[in-house]
Design an enzyme around this catalytic site. Structure first.
Site, PDB file in Angstrom:
ATOM      1  CG  HIS A 473      -2.210   0.749   1.006  1.00  0.00           C
ATOM      2  ND1 HIS A 473      -2.290   1.893   0.232  1.00  0.00           N
ATOM      3  CD2 HIS A 473      -3.471   0.523   1.448  1.00  0.00           C
ATOM      4  CE1 HIS A 473      -3.538   2.333   0.226  1.00  0.00           C
ATOM      5  NE2 HIS A 473      -4.269   1.523   0.954  1.00  0.00           N
ATOM      6  CE1 TYR A 589      -8.863   6.921   7.163  1.00  0.00           C
ATOM      7  CE2 TYR A 589      -9.792   5.818   5.250  1.00  0.00           C
ATOM      8  CZ  TYR A 589      -8.778   6.541   5.833  1.00  0.00           C
ATOM      9  OH  TYR A 589      -7.673   6.899   5.092  1.00  0.00           O
ATOM     10  CB  THR A 602      -6.380   8.981   0.713  1.00  0.00           C
ATOM     11  OG1 THR A 602      -5.448   8.783   1.778  1.00  0.00           O
ATOM     12  CG2 THR A 602      -6.161   7.961  -0.389  1.00  0.00           C
TER      13      THR A 602
END
Length: 772
Positions: A473, A589, A602
């Site tokens: 990620h 979230y 993000t």
């Protein structure tokens, strides 16, 4: 050994007559072609760097300006207003007898024209940056576009009309703005109000007020200064502190997975499917290197930042004792492969030529047919990448810093990406509800040692030809790998194709050297560390409950009849489902992107709002009339959409507070408010999976060419992770994760609540439903 023979360029022996060289023409030919290919790439990068640097200008436009200047001179017009003459006077006197006044005049006009051309480019970029800093269009109701926005759209279209390369707009993108502290704290308090009772809220309000008045002004000054100096005031700290400094296992905690097309199958031949997909991926990498991929454009007009795509290939996360490092290479000509406990190196090129799909199929079939056993310690070696980062860093330094272990590890870490050939078969079977969940579990963690979790991505191939990805990620977010995956699947299905027997098209080159088996010398001490990491990873994997399902009652087509966004519809349904599941609300979230800004990644949308909780409570009471519930729902949806837009336009809450916290740590300043905010658990972590970023085919014509999206593990031990993909007009895929060790959560139970919540909200608006 054919591979050993081709690896040697020349041999020599010493004879009484001297040294006798025996050259291998074939080997020298490959070395020569590889060098030529490398120089071609360098020249392409130089050319693209120039074209990107002068966008929207071009050599042709420069020539037009020069010709205009020269032409006006011959017509006795001085469009330079005397500047050409001034430049001519400033030019140093030449020493060449061939130099004439005409030559000096032409040189002066060329210099003036270049200056005009560069000035035009500069003003274009500043104008475009100014235009792209306007985000009012996002907050206008559908069908109620203002005249100002219409003029803005025309201007942006005109300035973006010339065909851009991938990175052409990078320098024209605005910087992510630093929000005002007061605005961030106001929005934060608003977001936690439905989660706190009056006493708790008052305490948090006092903490926030003290922070805003005493500590925040000093921290904010440093943050504003960083925003002036850095390209993006968030992204580097986010990558370092959220990802690279994490010491817990990447598997489940950080890496996520992506599924294959689930409603159709192109072939059952494992090696053939790999041949086509890997060929397509390297074609994509070639387009990436040449910047031939079009930038992603919001609404087809607003360019998105493309910087995350740079590290898609040839990238590995290297473990460190305190922090990891991302190693990115400019080029890699091979992939690393794992099968039945063995590691292989497979070349993607023959000289400068990319191997054809049929050649790649042959190479992978050779690995599948290889009966050799694993070397001692080799089988579970990749478990090191699945366990704790500190343990992996120590083992890497102790056992992989020299000799054949170092060479073999470098072959993996310097590969374009990692490929896992599994002996099991997984796929979605509509008749077996558990099949999609088992497929997702196999992609998320496998058996804990058949994925290399440090690579930018691992391409996973099952025995039946089904594929998937496990993605690290830190280097990028999900839409980036989704872009590659859409290209690969579309190219596989509509451009490369298969024979009737399921093999790749064409004939293989049997003279190709077989894949190279990597050699290891793993001592007993290292094997003990591997086993320890495996046990940690196995416990983590066994604790993950994953429930994936296909919701068929309706999709975005019917949701839009509620006059709301599909994402808001699903998010409110998740709030209703969670309250039914846990009997309370929680901090939620939802990831949104900030790629309208340079190097944006993000931001968090806090989906649990006062409006959504009011709707949920009214639904639970069961005494409200439908019009009242519809009104509450629309207010909740409008609130969610507004928060999503704020997050996308740089006015979010969490990244600002995170950066203020980082500054406080650098300065040694203690803030009870920030400490409490950053410690709050996200018990419901959600994400929508993008689709159709590139139109490789018409989805209306090929409705079954759909992937099921992907998923991730739960963020909190007692929470849920939910990802969803609104797949076309009549379908939604959900991936719900939790932990078996938590007595409060159950992924399948929550999935069933999500199903029912979607149906109940649809019933409020009397939406027609298909059979589930």
């Amino acid at each position: 050994m054919a591979e050993a023979h081709q690896a040697v360029a020349f041999q020599f022996t010493v004879t009484p007559e001297g040294v006798d060289f025996r050259l291998s023409r074939e080997a020298l030919k490959h070395i020569y072609l590889a060098g030529i290919n490398s120089w071609k790439k360098r020249l392409i990068r130089i050319k693209n760097g120039f074209l990107r640097g002068v966008y929207p200008g071009s050599p042709t436009s420069w020539l037009v300006v020069v010709m205009t200047t020269v032409g006006s001179s011959y017509c006795n017009m001085d469009i330079s207003l005397g500047l050409v003459g001034y430049i001519q006077k400033c030019l140093p006197q030449g020493y060449s007898p061939q130099e004439s006044p005409q030559t000096r005049e032409l040189l002066s006009m060329a210099i003036f024209s270049t200056g005009v051309w560069m000035t035009g480019i500069f003003f274009f970029r500043q104008t475009l940056k100014l235009l792209l800093s306007y985000h009012g269009w996002m907050f206008e109701m559908h069908g109620q576009t203002s005249h100002f926005t219409k003029i803005w759209v025309i201007c942006v279209r005109l300035l973006c009309s010339r065909r851009p390369m991938l990175y052409s707009f990078q320098t024209s993108l605005p910087k992510l703005p630093v929000p005002k502290v007061a605005a961030t704290i106001r929005r934060y308090l608003e977001s936690v109000r439905p989660l706190l009772d009056d006493e708790e809220y008052y305490r948090m309000e006092m903490l926030a007020k003290e922070f805003q008045e005493k500590t925040a002004p000093r921290l904010q000054k440093y943050l504003v200064f960083k925003s002036w100096w850095a390209t993006n005031y968030v992204s580097d700290w986010w990558e370092e502190y959220i990802y690279l400094r994490g010491r817990s296992p990447l598997m489940v905690n950080s890496n996520y997975y992506v599924m294959d097309l689930v409603l159709i199958k192109n072939t059952d031949v494992q090696a053939a499917r790999l041949g086509n997909i890997i060929h397509a991926m390297i074609m994509y990498r070639r387009k990436l290197d040449r910047e031939e991929i079009k930038p992603v454009m919001a609404l087809g007009i607003v360019p998105m930042c493309s910087y995350q795509m740079e590290r898609m290939f040839n990238t590995t996360r290297i473990p460190g004792k305190e922090t990891d490092v991302l190693q990115h290479l400019s080029e890699s000509r091979h992939v690393a492969v794992y099968h039945n406990g063995r590691f292989f190196k497979v070349w993607l090129y023959e000289g400068s030529r990319l191997l054809k799909p049929r050649d790649l199929e042959m190479q992978f079939q050779r690995i599948l047919d290889d009966p050799s056993p694993p070397q001692p310690g080799e089988e579970k070696l990749a478990a090191l990448t699945a366990g704790g980062r500190m343990e992996w860093a120590q083992a890497r330094q102790a056992f992989f810093s020299s000799g054949k272990n170092k060479a073999a590890l470098e072959a993996i870490e310097r590969a374009a990406f990692f490929v896992a050939l599994d002996e099991e078969s997984y796929q979605y079977d509509p008749e077996d509800e558990a099949s999609l969940s088992l497929y997702g579990k196999a992609l998320l963690h496998g058996n804990c040692y058949n994925r290399w979790f440090d690579k930018s991505f691992t391409l996973i191939s099952f025995k039946n030809g089904q594929l998937g990805l496990n993605t690290e990620h830190s280097w990028a977010d999900a839409p980036i790998i989704g872009h590659l995956w859409e290209f690969a699947l579309g190219t596989d299905s509509f451009h490369l194709g298969y024979t009737e027997t399921g093999h790749c098209l064409g004939k293989p080159n049997s003279a190709l050297a077989p894949p190279l088996r990597l050699q290891w010398d793993i001592p007993k001490q290292c094997q003990a560390v591997i086993e320890s990491s495996y046990k940690v990873a196995k416990a983590l994997a066994d604790d993950v409950e994953l429930y994936c399902f296909q919701f068929l009652s309706f999709g975005k087509g019917l949701i839009k009849k509620c006059r709301t966004s599909p994402d808001a519809f699903v998010q409110i349904a998740l709030q209703l489902a969670h309250f039914r599941d846990r009997g309370k609300f929680c901090l939620t979230y939802e990831a949104s992107m900030t790629r309208m800004f340079r190097e944006g990644r993000t931001e968090t949308v806090r989906s649990c709002t006062s409006e959504s909780t009011a709707f949920v409570q009214a639904m639970m009471e069961g005494s409200h009339m439908k019009p009242d519930l519809q009104d509450l729902f629309r207010k909740a949806a409008e609130k969610h959409q507004n928060m999503y837009r704020l997050a996308m336009t740089g006015a979010g809450i969490d990244r600002h507070l995170f950066c203020l916290y980082v500054v406080s740590k650098y300065l040694g300043v203690s803030s009870p408010f920030l400490a409490e905010v950053l410690a709050e658990p996200w018990r419901l972590s959600t994400s929508q999976i993008p689709q159709s970023q590139i139109r490789m085919f018409d989805p209306d014509q090929y409705p079954h060419h759909l992937g099921a999206g992907g998923g991730f593990g739960p963020v909190a031990d007692d929470g849920y992770g939910v990802s969803y993909m609104i797949a076309g007009e009549n379908m939604i895929f959900f991936h719900v994760s939790s932990k078996f060790s938590s007595s409060e959560t159950n992924a399948q139970r929550f999935g069933n609540h999500i199903r029912q919540a979607l149906l109940d909200i649809a019933n409020l608006f009397q939406l027609p439903k298909a059979d589930s």
